[in-house]
Scaffold this motif. Structure first.
Motif, PDB file in Angstrom:
ATOM      1  N   VAL A 211       6.794   9.122  15.954  1.00 40.01           N
ATOM      2  CA  VAL A 211       7.913   9.073  15.005  1.00 40.01           C
ATOM      3  C   VAL A 211       8.640   6.881  15.552  1.00 40.01           C
ATOM      4  N   THR A 212       8.445   6.867  16.517  1.00 40.43           N
ATOM      5  CA  THR A 212       8.261   5.623  16.473  1.00 40.43           C
ATOM      6  C   THR A 212       7.780   4.627  15.561  1.00 40.43           C
ATOM      7  N   ALA A 213       6.217   4.854  16.220  1.00 36.67           N
ATOM      8  CA  ALA A 213       5.308   4.453  15.195  1.00 36.67           C
ATOM      9  C   ALA A 213       6.073   4.237  13.760  1.00 36.67           C
ATOM     10  N   PHE A 214       6.508   5.371  13.096  1.00 37.03           N
ATOM     11  CA  PHE A 214       6.885   5.441  11.570  1.00 37.03           C
ATOM     12  C   PHE A 214       8.107   4.241  11.445  1.00 37.03           C
ATOM     13  N   HIS A 215       8.562   4.495  12.464  1.00 36.80           N
ATOM     14  CA  HIS A 215      10.056   3.612  12.840  1.00 36.80           C
ATOM     15  C   HIS A 215       9.233   1.982  12.819  1.00 36.80           C
ATOM     16  N   ASP A 216       8.837   1.793  12.645  1.00 36.30           N
ATOM     17  CA  ASP A 216       7.788   0.001  13.478  1.00 36.30           C
ATOM     18  C   ASP A 216       7.204  -0.231  11.570  1.00 36.30           C
ATOM     19  N   ASN A 217       6.934   0.561  11.670  1.00 39.53           N
ATOM     20  CA  ASN A 217       6.674  -0.265   9.821  1.00 39.53           C
ATOM     21  C   ASN A 217       5.969   1.378   8.953  1.00 39.53           C
ATOM     22  N   ALA A 218       6.485   1.684   8.373  1.00 44.86           N
ATOM     23  CA  ALA A 218       6.062   3.261   8.124  1.00 44.86           C
ATOM     24  C   ALA A 218       5.890   3.299   6.573  1.00 44.86           C
ATOM     25  N   VAL A 219       5.018   2.083   5.381  1.00 45.69           N
ATOM     26  CA  VAL A 219       4.186   2.089   4.757  1.00 45.69           C
ATOM     27  C   VAL A 219       2.839   1.921   5.285  1.00 45.69           C
ATOM     28  N   LEU A 220       2.824   0.451   5.791  1.00 44.59           N
ATOM     29  CA  LEU A 220       1.225   0.344   6.539  1.00 44.59           C
ATOM     30  C   LEU A 220       1.581   1.781   7.945  1.00 44.59           C
ATOM     31  N   LEU A 221       1.765   2.900   8.287  1.00 43.87           N
ATOM     32  CA  LEU A 221       1.458   3.878   8.643  1.00 43.87           C
ATOM     33  C   LEU A 221       0.797   5.282   7.381  1.00 43.87           C
ATOM     34  N   VAL A 222       1.644   4.949   6.705  1.00 46.90           N
ATOM     35  CA  VAL A 222       1.549   6.429   6.026  1.00 46.90           C
ATOM     36  C   VAL A 222       0.020   5.754   4.960  1.00 46.90           C
ATOM     37  N   LEU A 223       0.308   4.684   4.076  1.00 45.32           N
ATOM     38  CA  LEU A 223      -0.483   4.099   3.251  1.00 45.32           C
ATOM     39  C   LEU A 223      -1.759   3.368   3.826  1.00 45.32           C
ATOM     40  N   GLY A 224      -1.130   2.357   4.597  1.00 46.81           N
ATOM     41  CA  GLY A 224      -2.401   1.079   4.463  1.00 46.81           C
ATOM     42  C   GLY A 224      -3.648   1.699   5.969  1.00 46.81           C
ATOM     43  N   VAL A 225      -3.068   2.274   7.022  1.00 47.49           N
ATOM     44  CA  VAL A 225      -4.283   3.274   8.090  1.00 47.49           C
ATOM     45  C   VAL A 225      -4.952   3.733   6.805  1.00 47.49           C
ATOM     46  N   PRO A 226      -4.375   4.960   6.304  1.00 50.46           N
ATOM     47  CA  PRO A 226      -5.985   6.143   5.448  1.00 50.46           C
ATOM     48  C   PRO A 226      -6.726   5.422   4.940  1.00 50.46           C
ATOM     49  N   ALA A 227      -6.432   4.297   4.154  1.00 52.19           N
ATOM     50  CA  ALA A 227      -6.873   3.517   3.482  1.00 52.19           C
ATOM     51  C   ALA A 227      -7.871   2.567   4.361  1.00 52.19           C
ATOM     52  N   ALA A 228      -6.894   2.372   4.990  1.00 55.81           N
ATOM     53  CA  ALA A 228      -8.407   1.567   6.052  1.00 55.81           C
ATOM     54  C   ALA A 228      -8.914   1.948   6.554  1.00 55.81           C
ATOM     55  N   ALA A 229      -9.053   3.634   6.906  1.00 56.70           N
ATOM     56  CA  ALA A 229      -9.735   4.726   6.887  1.00 56.70           C
ATOM     57  C   ALA A 229     -10.725   4.924   6.114  1.00 56.70           C
ATOM     58  N   TYR A 230     -10.316   4.989   5.486  1.00 56.11           N
ATOM     59  CA  TYR A 230     -11.501   5.321   4.296  1.00 56.11           C
ATOM     60  C   TYR A 230     -11.817   4.516   3.386  1.00 56.11           C
TER      61      TYR A 230
ATOM     62  N   ARG B 210      -5.204  -3.777 -12.124  1.00 56.87           N
ATOM     63  CA  ARG B 210      -4.627  -2.779 -11.381  1.00 56.87           C
ATOM     64  C   ARG B 210      -4.507  -2.730  -9.778  1.00 56.87           C
ATOM     65  N   GLY B 211      -5.398  -2.570  -9.387  1.00 55.42           N
ATOM     66  CA  GLY B 211      -5.309  -1.977  -7.753  1.00 55.42           C
ATOM     67  C   GLY B 211      -4.483  -3.030  -7.044  1.00 55.42           C
ATOM     68  N   ASN B 212      -5.030  -3.902  -7.367  1.00 55.03           N
ATOM     69  CA  ASN B 212      -4.277  -5.447  -6.873  1.00 55.03           C
ATOM     70  C   ASN B 212      -3.151  -5.877  -7.783  1.00 55.03           C
ATOM     71  N   ALA B 213      -2.163  -5.062  -8.401  1.00 56.69           N
ATOM     72  CA  ALA B 213      -1.332  -5.049  -8.855  1.00 56.69           C
ATOM     73  C   ALA B 213      -0.515  -4.153  -7.918  1.00 56.69           C
ATOM     74  N   VAL B 214      -1.374  -2.669  -7.921  1.00 50.52           N
ATOM     75  CA  VAL B 214      -0.236  -1.894  -6.515  1.00 50.52           C
ATOM     76  C   VAL B 214      -0.411  -2.109  -5.931  1.00 50.52           C
ATOM     77  N   VAL B 215      -1.008  -3.168  -5.100  1.00 52.18           N
ATOM     78  CA  VAL B 215      -1.690  -3.666  -3.620  1.00 52.18           C
ATOM     79  C   VAL B 215       0.365  -4.087  -3.254  1.00 52.18           C
ATOM     80  N   LEU B 216      -0.042  -5.143  -4.492  1.00 50.05           N
ATOM     81  CA  LEU B 216       0.805  -6.497  -4.550  1.00 50.05           C
ATOM     82  C   LEU B 216       2.546  -5.685  -4.121  1.00 50.05           C
ATOM     83  N   GLY B 217       2.538  -5.363  -6.102  1.00 55.53           N
ATOM     84  CA  GLY B 217       3.868  -4.348  -6.036  1.00 55.53           C
ATOM     85  C   GLY B 217       4.374  -3.699  -4.596  1.00 55.53           C
ATOM     86  N   ILE B 218       3.937  -2.872  -3.630  1.00 59.65           N
ATOM     87  CA  ILE B 218       4.009  -1.758  -2.955  1.00 59.65           C
ATOM     88  C   ILE B 218       4.058  -2.823  -2.258  1.00 59.65           C
ATOM     89  N   ALA B 219       3.581  -4.182  -1.812  1.00 59.65           N
ATOM     90  CA  ALA B 219       3.974  -4.683  -0.955  1.00 59.65           C
ATOM     91  C   ALA B 219       5.014  -5.918  -1.325  1.00 59.65           C
TER      92      ALA B 219
END
Length: 136
Positions: free
Chosen positions: A75-94, A116-125
């Motif tokens: 829960v606290t990890a999600f609060h610290d950085n939700a997008v990095l936890l939900v999108l970044g960690v799985p993407a890095a693991a993949y 397109r992928g770069n645009a999506v990543v930069l847009g999300i960031a």
């Protein structure tokens, strides 16, 4: 950089690089385990973007998130950085899994994002950075 050519050379290079990455990761995790980034005065690298601008970058909170995950506080990890936890960690693991799988089979793997992928990543960031800084 010397690029291995034979499948055996690729496999050996992958194993060496993975061993170094795991070793460095373990050393960092051991240090972070005993260093609470939620407490002021810890010896941790500050975010240069936040230092220069006073704003949170898209990755701010990643160290605290890693600390909280290691201590089982999702829960606290999600609060610290939700997008990095939900999108970044799985993407890095993949991507790491794809690299290991290809390397252990003797094949080179180069992660590539198209325009397109770069645009999506930069847009999300960019959106995440705006949301974090406008909502507090």
């Amino acid at each position: 950089m010397n690029v291995p050519s034979s499948p055996t050379a690729v496999r050996n290079a992958t194993l060496r690089r993975a061993a170094v990455a795991v070793g460095v990761g373990v050393l960092g995790a051991v240090y972070l385990w005993h260093t609470d980034p939620h407490e002021p005065g810890q010896l941790l690298l500050p975010c240069p973007f936040r230092w220069a601008t006073g704003l949170l970058c898209p990755a701010c909170g990643g160290t605290r998130m890693a600390y909280d995950l290691m201590h089982g506080d999702l829960v606290t990890a999600f609060h610290d950085n939700a997008v990095l936890l939900v999108l970044g960690v799985p993407a890095a693991a993949y991507m790491t899994g794809r690299w290991l799988y290809a390397g252990l089979r003797g094949r080179r793997f180069r992660a590539r994002l198209g325009a397109r992928g770069n645009a999506v990543v930069l847009g999300i960031a960019a959106v995440w950075m705006l949301v974090r800084n406008l909502t507090g």
